[in-house]
Design a protein around this motif. Structure first.
Motif, PDB file in Angstrom:
ATOM      1  N   HIS A 114       4.889  15.802 -14.438  1.00 18.04           N
ATOM      2  CA  HIS A 114       5.595  14.732 -13.746  1.00 18.04           C
ATOM      3  C   HIS A 114       5.393  14.893 -12.237  1.00 18.04           C
ATOM      4  N   ALA A 115       5.274  13.770 -11.537  1.00 13.29           N
ATOM      5  CA  ALA A 115       5.086  13.823 -10.081  1.00 13.29           C
ATOM      6  C   ALA A 115       5.765  12.630  -9.432  1.00 13.29           C
ATOM      7  N   THR A 137       5.605   7.272  -8.842  1.00 10.72           N
ATOM      8  CA  THR A 137       5.956   8.220  -9.900  1.00 10.72           C
ATOM      9  C   THR A 137       4.813   8.261 -10.912  1.00 10.72           C
ATOM     10  N   ALA A 138       4.560   9.418 -11.464  1.00  9.65           N
ATOM     11  CA  ALA A 138       3.476   9.582 -12.424  1.00  9.65           C
ATOM     12  C   ALA A 138       3.925  10.516 -13.540  1.00  9.65           C
ATOM     13  N   ARG A 145       3.304   4.551 -11.531  1.00 11.44           N
ATOM     14  CA  ARG A 145       4.082   3.388 -11.113  1.00 11.44           C
ATOM     15  C   ARG A 145       4.282   3.442  -9.605  1.00 11.44           C
ATOM     16  N   TRP A 146       3.942   2.346  -8.916  1.00  7.88           N
ATOM     17  CA  TRP A 146       4.129   2.238  -7.468  1.00  7.88           C
ATOM     18  C   TRP A 146       5.256   1.248  -7.193  1.00  7.88           C
ATOM     19  N   VAL A 195      14.262  -2.828   0.939  1.00  9.16           N
ATOM     20  CA  VAL A 195      14.430  -3.688  -0.233  1.00  9.16           C
ATOM     21  C   VAL A 195      13.116  -3.716  -1.006  1.00  9.16           C
ATOM     22  N   ARG A 196      13.230  -3.808  -2.322  1.00 11.00           N
ATOM     23  CA  ARG A 196      12.042  -3.761  -3.163  1.00 11.00           C
ATOM     24  C   ARG A 196      11.162  -4.979  -2.918  1.00 11.00           C
ATOM     25  N   ASP A 197       9.875  -4.731  -2.699  1.00 11.71           N
ATOM     26  CA  ASP A 197       8.920  -5.784  -2.395  1.00 11.71           C
ATOM     27  C   ASP A 197       8.097  -6.145  -3.627  1.00 11.71           C
ATOM     28  N   GLU A 198       7.536  -5.135  -4.267  1.00 15.61           N
ATOM     29  CA  GLU A 198       6.724  -5.353  -5.454  1.00 15.61           C
ATOM     30  C   GLU A 198       6.571  -4.042  -6.209  1.00 15.61           C
ATOM     31  N   THR A 199       6.135  -4.153  -7.450  1.00 14.36           N
ATOM     32  CA  THR A 199       5.923  -2.978  -8.293  1.00 14.36           C
ATOM     33  C   THR A 199       4.588  -3.131  -9.014  1.00 14.36           C
ATOM     34  N   ALA A 200       3.865  -2.038  -9.130  1.00 12.19           N
ATOM     35  CA  ALA A 200       2.596  -2.051  -9.843  1.00 12.19           C
ATOM     36  C   ALA A 200       2.513  -0.820 -10.734  1.00 12.19           C
ATOM     37  N   THR A 201       1.806  -0.941 -11.846  1.00 10.60           N
ATOM     38  CA  THR A 201       1.618   0.174 -12.767  1.00 10.60           C
ATOM     39  C   THR A 201       0.147   0.298 -13.140  1.00 10.60           C
ATOM     40  N   SER A 202      -0.250   1.498 -13.546  1.00 15.69           N
ATOM     41  CA  SER A 202      -1.637   1.731 -13.924  1.00 15.69           C
ATOM     42  C   SER A 202      -1.718   3.012 -14.737  1.00 15.69           C
ATOM     43  N   THR A 203      -2.782   3.137 -15.489  1.00 16.21           N
ATOM     44  CA  THR A 203      -3.090   4.384 -16.177  1.00 16.21           C
ATOM     45  C   THR A 203      -4.263   5.031 -15.462  1.00 16.21           C
ATOM     46  N   ASP A 204      -4.055   6.224 -14.991  1.00 16.44           N
ATOM     47  CA  ASP A 204      -5.071   6.936 -14.223  1.00 16.44           C
ATOM     48  C   ASP A 204      -5.759   7.930 -15.153  1.00 16.44           C
ATOM     49  N   PRO A 205      -7.033   7.708 -15.485  1.00 20.31           N
ATOM     50  CA  PRO A 205      -7.704   8.592 -16.441  1.00 20.31           C
ATOM     51  C   PRO A 205      -8.212   9.895 -15.839  1.00 20.31           C
ATOM     52  N   VAL A 206      -8.191  10.004 -14.524  1.00 17.52           N
ATOM     53  CA  VAL A 206      -8.792  11.192 -13.914  1.00 17.52           C
ATOM     54  C   VAL A 206      -7.787  12.051 -13.169  1.00 17.52           C
ATOM     55  N   GLY A 207      -6.507  11.750 -13.288  1.00 16.17           N
ATOM     56  CA  GLY A 207      -5.497  12.551 -12.599  1.00 16.17           C
ATOM     57  C   GLY A 207      -5.096  11.940 -11.273  1.00 16.17           C
TER      58      GLY A 207
END
Length: 241
Positions: free
Chosen positions: A168-169, A185-186, A197-198, A209-221
């Protein structure tokens, strides 16, 4: 013959006293305390109680270098640690309690200065809580005319995370642009992959205040991820004072 001399001497003494009364007050800084703790001004003004710091930078945005330090006094744990910013013409202070009772760990402690909320001057950030692999920081600003802790909308509140373990990070940085921050967070999904998650925040003049959120799967760390590389607030600008 002695009388005029005595009168003259008396005049000099009185005049000297008047001069000291007019000069001395202008040399004294104004203590702008939080008002939340009895004896705060006395503790902040006592040089023997300075324990953490100092850090130096332009906190109030006037182009001159200011001094940031901690004061540790005895008494109520919520009113025994104070963050202090001395800008010369004024001394700002506010209680800086460790979250979750970390006094035995040496918390809180100053971490650094950075331009975080987009207003002139640096913000002060300090570690107030530590976990097994993550530290949590509070951010303070004098942008409103008093020393205030800044908060982020949602679950983060007044704490900004930084740190990592094998699974976890979490990280906080300014790479989103002026007056914006990103909290990332990862979570590990397999031996090398991560779900990331960004959460982006912008400063609205009072809080983030929250502006936007993005998520992704990072295959290389995440080792090369710029947010984790610079956490906490490592890519934020600092004043040149």
């Amino acid at each position: 013959m002695l009388r005029p001399v005595a009168l003259a001497l008396g005049f000099v003494v009185v005049a000297g006293g008047c001069m000291s009364e007019t000069v001395t007050p202008t040399d004294l800084p104004r203590y702008l305390t939080s008002g939340d703790c009895p004896g705060e001004e006395q503790a902040v003004a006592d040089p023997s109680l300075k324990k953490g710091g100092p850090l130096e930078g332009d906190v109030n945005g006037d182009g001159a270098s200011d001094e940031v330090f901690l004061v540790k006094a005895k008494g109520d744990p919520d009113c025994s640690n104070f963050l202090v910013v001395d800008v010369g013409s004024a001394v700002f202070s506010t209680p800086l309690a460790s979250e979750g009772g970390g006094l035995d760990l040496g918390l809180p402690f100053l971490k650094g200065l950075a331009q975080i909320d987009g207003r002139p001057g640096d913000e002060v950030y300090a570690t107030v809580l530590t976990g097994a692999s993550t530290e949590f920081l509070s951010v303070f600003s004098t942008g409103s005319g008093k020393l205030e802790r800044l908060e982020a909308e949602g679950s983060y509140g007044p704490l900004f995370p930084s740190g990592a373990s094998a699974a976890h990070a979490e990280a906080t940085d300014c790479r989103a642009g002026k007056g914006r921050i990103v909290v990332e967070t990862a979570t590990r999904t397999d031996p090398i992959g991560w779900n990331v998650r960004w959460s982006y925040f912008r400063f609205d003049g009072e809080s983030f205040v929250r502006d936007e959120t993005a998520t992704s799967t990072d295959p290389v760390g995440i080792r090369r991820d710029p947010t984790f590389k610079h956490t906490p607030f490592g890519s934020c600008a600092t004043s040149s004072a």
